[in-house]
Enzyme design. Sequence first.
Site, mmCIF file in Angstrom:
data_model
loop_
_atom_site.group_PDB
_atom_site.id
_atom_site.type_symbol
_atom_site.label_atom_id
_atom_site.label_comp_id
_atom_site.label_asym_id
_atom_site.label_seq_id
_atom_site.Cartn_x
_atom_site.Cartn_y
_atom_site.Cartn_z
ATOM 1 N N ARG A 74 0.854 -1.191 0.000
ATOM 2 C CA ARG A 74 0.000 0.000 0.000
ATOM 3 C C ARG A 74 0.886 1.236 0.000
ATOM 4 N NH1 ARG A 74 -3.161 -0.739 4.874
ATOM 5 N NH2 ARG A 74 -4.297 -2.255 3.602
ATOM 6 N N ARG A 144 -0.858 6.363 9.727
ATOM 7 C CA ARG A 144 -0.953 5.872 8.358
ATOM 8 C C ARG A 144 -1.321 7.003 7.393
ATOM 9 N NH1 ARG A 144 -3.407 -0.273 8.748
ATOM 10 N NH2 ARG A 144 -1.980 -1.057 10.334
ATOM 11 N N LYS A 209 -2.521 0.793 15.041
ATOM 12 C CA LYS A 209 -2.551 1.738 13.918
ATOM 13 C C LYS A 209 -3.244 3.038 14.330
ATOM 14 C CE LYS A 209 -6.517 -0.839 12.148
ATOM 15 N NZ LYS A 209 -6.981 -1.697 11.057
ATOM 16 N N LYS A 211 -5.024 6.569 12.507
ATOM 17 C CA LYS A 211 -5.529 7.112 11.244
ATOM 18 C C LYS A 211 -5.980 8.550 11.421
ATOM 19 C CE LYS A 211 -7.051 2.574 9.555
ATOM 20 N NZ LYS A 211 -8.190 1.775 9.062
ATOM 21 N N CYS A 430 -14.676 -3.930 0.789
ATOM 22 C CA CYS A 430 -13.263 -4.234 1.031
ATOM 23 C C CYS A 430 -12.816 -5.342 0.088
ATOM 24 C CB CYS A 430 -13.038 -4.637 2.486
ATOM 25 S SG CYS A 430 -13.687 -6.270 2.901
ATOM 26 N N CYS A 436 -7.295 -11.597 1.482
ATOM 27 C CA CYS A 436 -7.231 -11.155 2.876
ATOM 28 C C CYS A 436 -7.365 -12.332 3.830
ATOM 29 C CB CYS A 436 -8.322 -10.124 3.161
ATOM 30 S SG CYS A 436 -8.313 -9.554 4.879
ATOM 31 N N CYS A 475 -15.267 -9.034 7.043
ATOM 32 C CA CYS A 475 -15.085 -9.307 8.466
ATOM 33 C C CYS A 475 -15.403 -8.022 9.230
ATOM 34 C CB CYS A 475 -13.662 -9.791 8.749
ATOM 35 S SG CYS A 475 -12.429 -8.472 8.823
ATOM 36 N N CYS A 479 -12.611 -2.226 7.431
ATOM 37 C CA CYS A 479 -11.835 -1.476 6.439
ATOM 38 C C CYS A 479 -12.720 -0.689 5.479
ATOM 39 C CB CYS A 479 -10.933 -2.418 5.651
ATOM 40 S SG CYS A 479 -9.668 -3.224 6.663
#
Length: 565
Positions: A74, A144, A209, A211, A430, A436, A475, A479
């Site tokens: 990414r 990120r 993470k 964001k 996603c 994934c 899931c 995302c």
Amino acid sequence: MSEKKLAANEYLKVNSNYLRGTLEESLANQITGAVADDDTQLTKFHGFYMQDDRDIRNERKKQKLEPKHTFMLRARIPGGVIGMEQWLAIDDIAKELTDYNSIRLTTRQTFQYHGILKRDLKPLIKGLYQVKLDSIAACGDVNRNVMATTNPIQSQLQQDVYDWSVKISEHLLPKTRAYYELWLDEEKVETPADQEQEPVYGKTYLPRKFKIAVAVPPYNDVDISANDLSFIAIEDENGRLAGFNVAAGGGMGSTHGEVNTYPQLTRVLGFCKPEDTLDFAQAVMLTQRDNGNRYDRKRARTKYTVDDMGVEAFRAATEKHAGKTFEPARDFEFTSQSDRFGWVEDINGNWHLTVFLEAGRIVDDETRTVKTALREIAKVHTGEYRMTANQNIMIANVAPENKAEIEGLARKFGLLGKVLSPMMLNSISCVALPTCALAMAESERYLPRLIEKIDVLTEKHGIADQEIVTRMTGCPNGCGRPFLAEIGFVGKGPGKYNLYLGADGKGTRLNQMYKENIGETEILSELDGLFERYSKERESGERFGDYVVRIGAVKAVYDGREFHA
């Protein structure tokens, strides 16, 4: 009483020599297409994940072969803006160094490649760097990619916001030289590890993470409530940037059946002037660094830190780190979380064309020529591409004299001309299967086909003109930001989804579970009944998400602690 044990990743980070680990040795190992187990965690800080093709996993196992290990990388592109020289290089790399010869736009306003072999990682990263692109901190326990509103109507304000997204991203980058040494052949400096400093992150970086998004009201296309930290631009009387409302503690991820995990909406801490933006960005991140949960990674995001500390205590800790205090928050309002499709003219007379990309997928196949279209346009376009947070792309800053040529190419290759329903245009999915590892059900490959069947129902009930925000993820990690959708589908198992209803189409209210673990037949049956009632009982201008809340099908949720997964 024994001391609580830190999560395994915390020890891994401390012992990684500032994100180097044994990655050099893993790359040199030609016996396997994989990297060492510990290194799979460290690669994320360099912008890529190890994956395998789950469609062929069992067959390879029967043949006594290891999984077909490849990597997803990414890029870090604050604000989502790409120059045409950069795009042509991105396109070339997809063809030369990936299995799929495709590009995926993500919900974080950047792109990613899938199907990269281990031997091609270094050439790929070098290729991006040659056109001033990188994947530093695109994943991992760090800040990120920083998102920014793409709407060009208020062009000067939008430019200011974009500039700040770049400044924030650069300011919060890790300082370790590991990325440059491993991938770009920078000469190593032989000093003890404890002499290399991460002045902001420290050896353990962040608990999870982090964001950031920057939004320009009334457009909430970046979904600020899905971010750990958000800056909401406040316009002055001259149409310039007066400053930002600063908000913290939003996020989407949860775990099925675990009530102590949940999505959450962001909370506004206060207002800051432009010159204080970087100080407060760093201060919020430092508050999370010092107070985030390092024992249970499922509860390590900033949203839980804000909830556990309380908003007032979190604000006070942030102000202490910043060495300054917030001003009272300014008034603002969001009216939309969607993209504006078609041509839009800005105040400078330039034109911007936003086109829908199914699931953000840029590929040539039997049904589409998206990759060729964007390549051919890039050869003649003098502006840039702007990737949106809804997986679409804007052909931006088209001079009036070039508008006809750009539109002609867009039509020739199918970017324009196809009639799509408002629900399809307002959809996100996603990647999910087959790449994934977390996916429990299909998403990218399934949602467009499901929406086509739902469109039959909206036509049947005379509501086909309604812009209903619809999202699917394989899931509950979130995302695709499903918990901010008027209709959300979250994978529970093969062919089975939890159905969520009741967000507001503006990104300022969570949805709520309506039905658990249902398949397509029941999904369509439930929506059929709700659409019939909505068509007959809706009030003037009432969105579907507001309607299902008003009739009590689900309750309005403005605090994730009241959300039921």
